[in-house]
Scaffold this motif. Structure first.
Motif, PDB file in Angstrom:
ATOM      1  N   ALA A  15       1.177  -1.439   0.045  1.00 10.20           N
ATOM      2  CA  ALA A  15      -0.283   0.130   0.037  1.00 10.20           C
ATOM      3  C   ALA A  15       1.011   0.866  -0.263  1.00 10.20           C
ATOM      4  CB  ALA A  15      -0.754   0.446   1.025  1.00 10.20           C
ATOM      5  N   GLY A  16       2.254   1.414   0.112  1.00 13.69           N
ATOM      6  CA  GLY A  16       3.237   2.357   0.188  1.00 13.69           C
ATOM      7  C   GLY A  16       3.070   2.822   1.361  1.00 13.69           C
ATOM      8  N   ILE A  17       2.426   2.604   2.299  1.00 14.83           N
ATOM      9  CA  ILE A  17       2.078   3.342   3.835  1.00 14.83           C
ATOM     10  C   ILE A  17       3.940   2.272   4.564  1.00 14.83           C
ATOM     11  CG2 ILE A  17       1.318   2.726   5.539  1.00 14.83           C
ATOM     12  CD1 ILE A  17      -1.223   2.016   4.665  1.00 14.83           C
ATOM     13  N   TYR A  18       4.792   3.805   4.940  1.00 18.94           N
ATOM     14  CA  TYR A  18       6.157   3.925   5.292  1.00 18.94           C
ATOM     15  C   TYR A  18       6.367   4.034   6.670  1.00 18.94           C
ATOM     16  CZ  TYR A  18      11.105   4.680   7.001  1.00 18.94           C
ATOM     17  OH  TYR A  18      12.225   4.508   6.715  1.00 18.94           O
ATOM     18  N   CYS A  19       6.772   3.673   8.245  1.00 13.65           N
ATOM     19  CA  CYS A  19       5.742   3.587   9.972  1.00 13.65           C
ATOM     20  C   CYS A  19       7.090   3.649  10.106  1.00 13.65           C
ATOM     21  CB  CYS A  19       4.736   3.091   9.846  1.00 13.65           C
ATOM     22  SG  CYS A  19       4.336   3.925  12.164  1.00 13.65           S
ATOM     23  N   GLN A  20       7.570   4.824  11.257  1.00 15.30           N
ATOM     24  CA  GLN A  20       8.778   5.033  11.610  1.00 15.30           C
ATOM     25  C   GLN A  20       8.826   4.623  12.896  1.00 15.30           C
ATOM     26  OE1 GLN A  20      12.189   6.541   9.721  1.00 15.30           O
ATOM     27  NE2 GLN A  20      13.451   6.412  11.773  1.00 15.30           N
ATOM     28  N   PRO A  21       8.465   3.902  13.939  1.00 18.36           N
ATOM     29  CA  PRO A  21       8.478   4.090  15.576  1.00 18.36           C
ATOM     30  C   PRO A  21       9.967   4.135  16.323  1.00 18.36           C
ATOM     31  CG  PRO A  21       8.013   2.103  15.004  1.00 18.36           C
ATOM     32  CD  PRO A  21       8.217   1.991  14.095  1.00 18.36           C
ATOM     33  N   SER A  22      10.536   3.807  15.620  1.00 18.69           N
ATOM     34  CA  SER A  22      11.747   4.125  16.611  1.00 18.69           C
ATOM     35  C   SER A  22      12.385   4.903  16.831  1.00 18.69           C
ATOM     36  CB  SER A  22      13.880   2.965  15.348  1.00 18.69           C
ATOM     37  OG  SER A  22      13.653   4.496  14.635  1.00 18.69           O
ATOM     38  N   VAL A  23      12.961   4.737  18.372  1.00 22.67           N
ATOM     39  CA  VAL A  23      13.544   6.337  18.641  1.00 22.67           C
ATOM     40  C   VAL A  23      14.980   6.229  19.238  1.00 22.67           C
ATOM     41  CG1 VAL A  23      13.826   7.028  21.414  1.00 22.67           C
ATOM     42  CG2 VAL A  23      11.555   6.347  20.310  1.00 22.67           C
ATOM     43  N   SER A  24      16.067   7.074  19.081  1.00 26.07           N
ATOM     44  CA  SER A  24      17.240   7.072  19.241  1.00 26.07           C
ATOM     45  C   SER A  24      17.834   7.667  19.758  1.00 26.07           C
ATOM     46  CB  SER A  24      17.755   6.906  17.445  1.00 26.07           C
ATOM     47  OG  SER A  24      17.750   8.146  17.172  1.00 26.07           O
ATOM     48  N   ILE A  25      19.258   7.197  20.379  1.00 26.46           N
ATOM     49  CA  ILE A  25      19.624   8.162  20.996  1.00 26.46           C
ATOM     50  C   ILE A  25      21.462   9.079  20.415  1.00 26.46           C
ATOM     51  CG2 ILE A  25      21.161   8.224  23.655  1.00 26.46           C
ATOM     52  CD1 ILE A  25      19.873   5.718  24.206  1.00 26.46           C
ATOM     53  N   TYR A  32      23.046  14.527  25.549  1.00 24.37           N
ATOM     54  CA  TYR A  32      22.767  13.663  24.957  1.00 24.37           C
ATOM     55  C   TYR A  32      20.713  13.826  24.801  1.00 24.37           C
ATOM     56  CZ  TYR A  32      26.829  10.754  24.619  1.00 24.37           C
ATOM     57  OH  TYR A  32      27.704  10.924  24.943  1.00 24.37           O
ATOM     58  N   VAL A  33      19.632  13.720  23.949  1.00 27.78           N
ATOM     59  CA  VAL A  33      18.791  14.041  23.293  1.00 27.78           C
ATOM     60  C   VAL A  33      17.813  12.754  22.543  1.00 27.78           C
ATOM     61  CG1 VAL A  33      18.824  16.034  23.372  1.00 27.78           C
ATOM     62  CG2 VAL A  33      19.281  14.916  20.616  1.00 27.78           C
ATOM     63  N   LEU A  34      16.581  12.105  22.743  1.00 29.59           N
ATOM     64  CA  LEU A  34      16.212  11.315  21.931  1.00 29.59           C
ATOM     65  C   LEU A  34      15.921  12.082  20.649  1.00 29.59           C
ATOM     66  CD1 LEU A  34      14.115   9.524  25.127  1.00 29.59           C
ATOM     67  CD2 LEU A  34      16.357   9.238  23.606  1.00 29.59           C
ATOM     68  N   ARG A  35      15.458  11.434  19.543  1.00 31.70           N
ATOM     69  CA  ARG A  35      15.150  11.571  18.005  1.00 31.70           C
ATOM     70  C   ARG A  35      13.655  10.358  17.932  1.00 31.70           C
ATOM     71  NH1 ARG A  35      15.777  10.285  12.508  1.00 31.70           N
ATOM     72  NH2 ARG A  35      16.045  12.131  11.561  1.00 31.70           N
ATOM     73  N   GLY A  36      13.190  10.910  17.663  1.00 33.65           N
ATOM     74  CA  GLY A  36      11.831  10.295  16.555  1.00 33.65           C
ATOM     75  C   GLY A  36      11.779  10.375  15.254  1.00 33.65           C
ATOM     76  N   VAL A  37      10.556  10.347  14.697  1.00 31.90           N
ATOM     77  CA  VAL A  37      10.314  10.648  13.499  1.00 31.90           C
ATOM     78  C   VAL A  37       8.787  10.571  13.896  1.00 31.90           C
ATOM     79  CG1 VAL A  37      10.251  10.043  11.124  1.00 31.90           C
ATOM     80  CG2 VAL A  37      12.168  10.244  12.168  1.00 31.90           C
ATOM     81  N   GLU A  38       8.233  11.423  13.389  1.00 31.01           N
ATOM     82  CA  GLU A  38       6.317  11.348  12.343  1.00 31.01           C
ATOM     83  C   GLU A  38       6.462  11.259  11.483  1.00 31.01           C
ATOM     84  OE1 GLU A  38       2.028  13.742  12.281  1.00 31.01           O
ATOM     85  OE2 GLU A  38       3.394  13.960  14.251  1.00 31.01           O
ATOM     86  N   SER A  39       5.261   9.552  11.068  1.00 30.88           N
ATOM     87  CA  SER A  39       5.304   8.728   9.930  1.00 30.88           C
ATOM     88  C   SER A  39       3.790   8.056   9.513  1.00 30.88           C
ATOM     89  CB  SER A  39       6.345   8.210   9.882  1.00 30.88           C
ATOM     90  OG  SER A  39       6.718   7.292  10.830  1.00 30.88           O
ATOM     91  N   GLY A  40       3.505   7.643   8.820  1.00 29.76           N
ATOM     92  CA  GLY A  40       3.037   7.141   8.142  1.00 29.76           C
ATOM     93  C   GLY A  40       1.556   7.720   7.103  1.00 29.76           C
TER      94      GLY A  40
END
Length: 232
Positions: free
Chosen positions: A36-46, A55-63
């Motif tokens: 369906a071409g739906i890309y969801c990236q739930p990972s959280v990185s330091i 240090y901070v946390l990085r996330g992505v809004e996606s989907g």
């Protein structure tokens, strides 16, 4: 170790994996999301900010979604309030990455919709001091996990006017209603709208960064614009 203790340990380990990695989709679901071409990236990185030396946390809004299904992941703060994005991401495609966020603490919301059935996972992520005293470790915890919730509305079709104001109902195995944490009610309604947003190109939870009102910065920016206009 007796059988009961072994089962309990296995349950705790499963919760820890769920908190860190997010929803685990069956192979058939992943295949349909890719098709369906739906890309969801739930990972959280330091990530390390060299200038700020922290240090901070990085996330992505996606989907996004198509009519039959949707998947989405994004972040709010500990009180369920919207976070400002670091940068917005525009792309030719739809249902992909929408924005990037960095913060010392992130609460992730992740949702999967298949027709009128929903899975929801809410997890808290923070930085914890490591034994070595150098790079911190990621500490994650499950705040809410609802499976096979239902919402008898076509938010991707005839009921689009209700987007952002309704969310699925989840039940325990014994048939009791599983109550959502009160502070995340609005965020859950927003991500419910996101998994019903066909061909999604915009953010549903993260918001624009506030514009500074510092007069010195505004003066500098204005002078730069005037100088540029004059040179042109």
């Amino acid at each position: 170790m007796n059988k009961q203790a072994s089962v309990q340990k296995s349950h705790l380990e499963s919760r820890e994996i769920l908190a860190r990695q997010g929803l685990r989709f069956p192979a058939a679901t992943l295949k349909h999301l890719r098709a369906a071409g739906i890309y969801c990236q739930p990972s959280v990185s330091i990530e390390h900010q060299h200038l700020a030396r922290k240090y901070v946390l990085r996330g992505v809004e996606s989907g996004g979604s198509v009519a039959e299904m949707g998947a989405y992941s994004s972040f709010v703060d500990e009180q369920g309030a919207p976070l400002a994005w670091l940068q917005r991401v525009d792309s030719i495609g739809v249902n992909g990455v929408h924005a990037v966020v960095v913060a010392p603490i992130l609460v992730r919301l992740e949702m999967l919709r298949v027709q009128r059935t929903y899975d929801l996972l809410i997890t808290r992520h923070s930085l914890a001091t490591s034994a070595s005293g150098q790079r911190p470790r990621l500490e994650s915890a499950v705040l809410f996990y609802g499976r096979r919730g239902s919402l008898e509305m076509e938010l991707w079709g005839k009921d689009t006017d209700f987007r952002g104001s309704v969310c699925p109902v989840f039940y325990s195995r014994s048939g009791e209603t599983a109550l959502l944490p009160g502070e995340f009610q609005d965020a859950v309604a927003r991500i419910t709208a996101a998994v019903c947003c066909v061909g999604c190109r915009h953010c549903h939870l993260l918001q624009p960064r506030p514009i500074t009102a510092d007069p010195d910065i505004l003066k500098t920016n204005t002078s730069g614009l005037l100088a540029s206009d004059g040179a042109a």
